[in-house]
Structure formats: C-alpha cells, structure tokens
Write a protein that holds these residues in place. Structure first.
Motif, PDB file in Angstrom:
ATOM      1  N   ALA A  67       0.838  -1.204   0.000  1.00 34.58           N
ATOM      2  CA  ALA A  67       0.000   0.000   0.000  1.00 34.58           C
ATOM      3  C   ALA A  67       0.876   1.258   0.000  1.00 34.58           C
ATOM      4  O   ALA A  67       0.551   2.248  -0.665  1.00 34.58           O
ATOM      5  CB  ALA A  67      -0.934  -0.007   1.208  1.00 34.58           C
ATOM      6  N   PHE A  68       1.997   1.210   0.721  1.00 35.90           N
ATOM      7  CA  PHE A  68       2.937   2.341   0.712  1.00 35.90           C
ATOM      8  C   PHE A  68       3.408   2.616  -0.720  1.00 35.90           C
ATOM      9  O   PHE A  68       3.496   3.750  -1.149  1.00 35.90           O
ATOM     10  CB  PHE A  68       4.161   2.047   1.590  1.00 35.90           C
ATOM     11  CG  PHE A  68       3.990   2.468   3.020  1.00 35.90           C
ATOM     12  CD1 PHE A  68       3.926   3.819   3.359  1.00 35.90           C
ATOM     13  CD2 PHE A  68       3.918   1.524   4.031  1.00 35.90           C
ATOM     14  CE1 PHE A  68       3.788   4.209   4.677  1.00 35.90           C
ATOM     15  CE2 PHE A  68       3.766   1.911   5.356  1.00 35.90           C
ATOM     16  CZ  PHE A  68       3.700   3.249   5.674  1.00 35.90           C
ATOM     17  N   THR A  69       3.696   1.543  -1.435  1.00 35.10           N
ATOM     18  CA  THR A  69       4.129   1.683  -2.825  1.00 35.10           C
ATOM     19  C   THR A  69       3.036   2.335  -3.660  1.00 35.10           C
ATOM     20  O   THR A  69       3.310   3.200  -4.498  1.00 35.10           O
ATOM     21  CB  THR A  69       4.466   0.284  -3.413  1.00 35.10           C
ATOM     22  OG1 THR A  69       5.329  -0.380  -2.507  1.00 35.10           O
ATOM     23  CG2 THR A  69       5.119   0.403  -4.762  1.00 35.10           C
ATOM     24  N   ARG A  70       1.787   1.947  -3.411  1.00 35.63           N
ATOM     25  CA  ARG A  70       0.677   2.525  -4.184  1.00 35.63           C
ATOM     26  C   ARG A  70       0.480   4.003  -3.851  1.00 35.63           C
ATOM     27  O   ARG A  70       0.114   4.787  -4.719  1.00 35.63           O
ATOM     28  CB  ARG A  70      -0.614   1.727  -3.953  1.00 35.63           C
ATOM     29  CG  ARG A  70      -0.531   0.302  -4.489  1.00 35.63           C
ATOM     30  CD  ARG A  70      -1.907  -0.318  -4.650  1.00 35.63           C
ATOM     31  NE  ARG A  70      -2.667  -0.394  -3.421  1.00 35.63           N
ATOM     32  CZ  ARG A  70      -2.524  -1.350  -2.505  1.00 35.63           C
ATOM     33  NH1 ARG A  70      -1.658  -2.321  -2.693  1.00 35.63           N
ATOM     34  NH2 ARG A  70      -3.256  -1.339  -1.418  1.00 35.63           N
ATOM     35  N   VAL A  71       0.711   4.376  -2.580  1.00 33.77           N
ATOM     36  CA  VAL A  71       0.646   5.796  -2.226  1.00 33.77           C
ATOM     37  C   VAL A  71       1.685   6.542  -3.054  1.00 33.77           C
ATOM     38  O   VAL A  71       1.434   7.597  -3.623  1.00 33.77           O
ATOM     39  CB  VAL A  71       0.917   6.025  -0.722  1.00 33.77           C
ATOM     40  CG1 VAL A  71       1.036   7.516  -0.410  1.00 33.77           C
ATOM     41  CG2 VAL A  71      -0.186   5.409   0.131  1.00 33.77           C
ATOM     42  N   HIS A  72       2.840   5.926  -3.150  1.00 31.71           N
ATOM     43  CA  HIS A  72       3.951   6.540  -3.868  1.00 31.71           C
ATOM     44  C   HIS A  72       3.655   6.696  -5.361  1.00 31.71           C
ATOM     45  O   HIS A  72       3.912   7.742  -5.952  1.00 31.71           O
ATOM     46  CB  HIS A  72       5.217   5.705  -3.658  1.00 31.71           C
ATOM     47  CG  HIS A  72       6.435   6.321  -4.255  1.00 31.71           C
ATOM     48  ND1 HIS A  72       7.030   7.442  -3.728  1.00 31.71           N
ATOM     49  CD2 HIS A  72       7.142   5.988  -5.354  1.00 31.71           C
ATOM     50  CE1 HIS A  72       8.050   7.764  -4.486  1.00 31.71           C
ATOM     51  NE2 HIS A  72       8.151   6.912  -5.475  1.00 31.71           N
ATOM     52  N   ASP A  73       3.092   5.661  -5.972  1.00 31.55           N
ATOM     53  CA  ASP A  73       2.860   5.758  -7.419  1.00 31.55           C
ATOM     54  C   ASP A  73       1.481   6.319  -7.773  1.00 31.55           C
ATOM     55  O   ASP A  73       1.139   6.427  -8.956  1.00 31.55           O
ATOM     56  CB  ASP A  73       3.152   4.427  -8.128  1.00 31.55           C
ATOM     57  CG  ASP A  73       2.141   3.337  -7.809  1.00 31.55           C
ATOM     58  OD1 ASP A  73       1.013   3.648  -7.391  1.00 31.55           O
ATOM     59  OD2 ASP A  73       2.477   2.155  -7.984  1.00 31.55           O
ATOM     60  N   GLY A  74       0.708   6.658  -6.752  1.00 30.24           N
ATOM     61  CA  GLY A  74      -0.564   7.356  -7.014  1.00 30.24           C
ATOM     62  C   GLY A  74      -1.761   6.459  -7.240  1.00 30.24           C
ATOM     63  O   GLY A  74      -2.860   6.944  -7.474  1.00 30.24           O
ATOM     64  N   SER A  75      -1.575   5.139  -7.135  1.00 27.83           N
ATOM     65  CA  SER A  75      -2.717   4.262  -7.369  1.00 27.83           C
ATOM     66  C   SER A  75      -3.435   3.892  -6.066  1.00 27.83           C
ATOM     67  O   SER A  75      -4.404   3.148  -6.069  1.00 27.83           O
ATOM     68  CB  SER A  75      -2.281   2.999  -8.107  1.00 27.83           C
ATOM     69  OG  SER A  75      -1.379   2.256  -7.313  1.00 27.83           O
ATOM     70  N   TYR A  76      -2.953   4.449  -4.970  1.00 27.16           N
ATOM     71  CA  TYR A  76      -3.562   4.142  -3.672  1.00 27.16           C
ATOM     72  C   TYR A  76      -5.015   4.612  -3.631  1.00 27.16           C
ATOM     73  O   TYR A  76      -5.333   5.704  -4.101  1.00 27.16           O
ATOM     74  CB  TYR A  76      -2.787   4.830  -2.550  1.00 27.16           C
ATOM     75  CG  TYR A  76      -3.389   4.583  -1.188  1.00 27.16           C
ATOM     76  CD1 TYR A  76      -3.142   3.393  -0.510  1.00 27.16           C
ATOM     77  CD2 TYR A  76      -4.221   5.518  -0.597  1.00 27.16           C
ATOM     78  CE1 TYR A  76      -3.705   3.143   0.712  1.00 27.16           C
ATOM     79  CE2 TYR A  76      -4.795   5.280   0.641  1.00 27.16           C
ATOM     80  CZ  TYR A  76      -4.533   4.086   1.292  1.00 27.16           C
ATOM     81  OH  TYR A  76      -5.097   3.856   2.502  1.00 27.16           O
ATOM     82  N   GLY A  77      -5.892   3.784  -3.046  1.00 30.46           N
ATOM     83  CA  GLY A  77      -7.288   4.172  -2.885  1.00 30.46           C
ATOM     84  C   GLY A  77      -8.146   3.866  -4.101  1.00 30.46           C
ATOM     85  O   GLY A  77      -9.327   4.182  -4.116  1.00 30.46           O
ATOM     86  N   ILE A  78      -7.530   3.249  -5.107  1.00 29.46           N
ATOM     87  CA  ILE A  78      -8.282   2.847  -6.296  1.00 29.46           C
ATOM     88  C   ILE A  78      -8.435   1.337  -6.253  1.00 29.46           C
ATOM     89  O   ILE A  78      -7.459   0.620  -6.048  1.00 29.46           O
ATOM     90  CB  ILE A  78      -7.522   3.238  -7.591  1.00 29.46           C
ATOM     91  CG1 ILE A  78      -7.207   4.738  -7.629  1.00 29.46           C
ATOM     92  CG2 ILE A  78      -8.311   2.814  -8.831  1.00 29.46           C
ATOM     93  CD1 ILE A  78      -8.410   5.625  -7.783  1.00 29.46           C
TER      94      ILE A  78
END
Ligand code: ZN
Length: 110
Positions: A67-78
């Motif tokens: 999830a940290f990685t997704r926050v970083h690449d902008g896909s978090y929360g999708i």
C-alpha cells in the motif's frame, strides 16, 4: 428573504498521501508490536498456533508495504478490481485494502 443555501461540506473522496501514509504507518507499527508480543510469548505447546498467527500478521505487513508503494505511485485508494475509488470510510478501517467491498467479496470467494 430566504437564503437557504445548503452548506455542502464537501467531504474529500480520497485520503491525501500524507493521511494514507500516517494510517499505514500506524497499522504497520501495531502489527510489528503484535509480532514482538508473540515472539516474547516464548515457546511451548502453542508454538504452532503462534507461528500461524505470525504468518497472518506478516502477510498483512506485506499488504501494508504494498500500500505504501501505491501511495507513492498514485494508485492508492483505487480498487484493483473495478478501478473505482475506494470509499474513504473503508480506507479508514482498512487502510491497506486494494479492493472495494463488492470486489473484496468476489475475490474472497475465489
Ligand atoms: Zn471494486
């Protein structure tokens, strides 16, 4: 005169990256504490059960890392199932989830 402008306090639909990181950090810390507590519980007849618990916690920590990685690449929360934003209320409960509720149900049954 009647001026009834409904005050629409627009609730943000997504957590900010900062909020997401804070929540994830918190989740990770509490899992690490759990792991430590299990380690300190020592060995004995419960060892097998404890090691199963540890595996579960480690899996969650892995999810949190992802999830940290997704926050970083902008896909978090999708949602990774249907590509729609996951409701903030759900992220508040399960900050590391990658699916919305309907998709989670589908994958859980798979
Ligand atoms: Zn979905």
């Amino acid at each position: 005169m009647s001026l009834d402008t409904p005050r629409t306090e627009s609730r943000p639909e997504r957590l900010t990256a900062h909020e997401a990181r804070q929540r994830l950090e918190h989740e990770r810390n509490s899992r690490l504490t759990q792991l430590q507590a299990i380690d300190e519980a020592g060995h004995g007849s419960e060892e097998q059960m404890l090691s199963a618990q540890k595996d579960t916690i480690k899996r969650v920590i892995k999810e949190i890392e992802d999830a940290f990685t997704r926050v970083h690449d902008g896909s978090y929360g999708i949602c990774q199932g249907c590509a729609t934003p996951i409701p903030v209320e759900r992220l508040e409960i399960l900050p590391y989830t990658r699916f919305c509720v309907p998709c989670q149900r589908t994958t859980a049954c798979a």
